[in-house]
Design a protein around this motif. Structure first.
Motif: not given
Length: 79
Positions: A3-6, A13-15, A68-69, A75-76
């Motif tokens: 999960s990437v949360i801001n 979220s992704f697997l 996926i990087s 997103f980051l």
């Protein structure tokens, strides 16, 4: 699942798996549904978009798959 949360508490979220975790197995033992910090590894010679998950800001437990990087880095950088 990662999960990437801001700051606005939006969650993405992704697997995926973590590559190279066997190298860091002395440092980290996987825990189901553990939240990990993600950061861009700027000096990685093999993948300029390399994303490293870790428990703390300076700990590395592997790398996200190269496929996926790049979107994860997007997103980051944009929060």
């Amino acid at each position: 699942m990662f999960s990437v949360i801001n700051m606005a508490t939006v969650t993405y979220s992704f697997l995926c798996g973590i590559r190279g975790f066997h190298v860091y197995k002395e440092v980290w033992k996987p825990i189901l549904r553990e939240r990990l910090n993600l950061s861009h590894e700027r000096k990685n010679l093999h993948d300029r978009y390399a994303i490293v998950p870790g428990r703390l800001a300076d700990s590395i437990i592997g790398h996200l798959p190269r496929e996926i990087s790049r979107p994860t880095r997007f997103f980051l950088l944009r929060g």
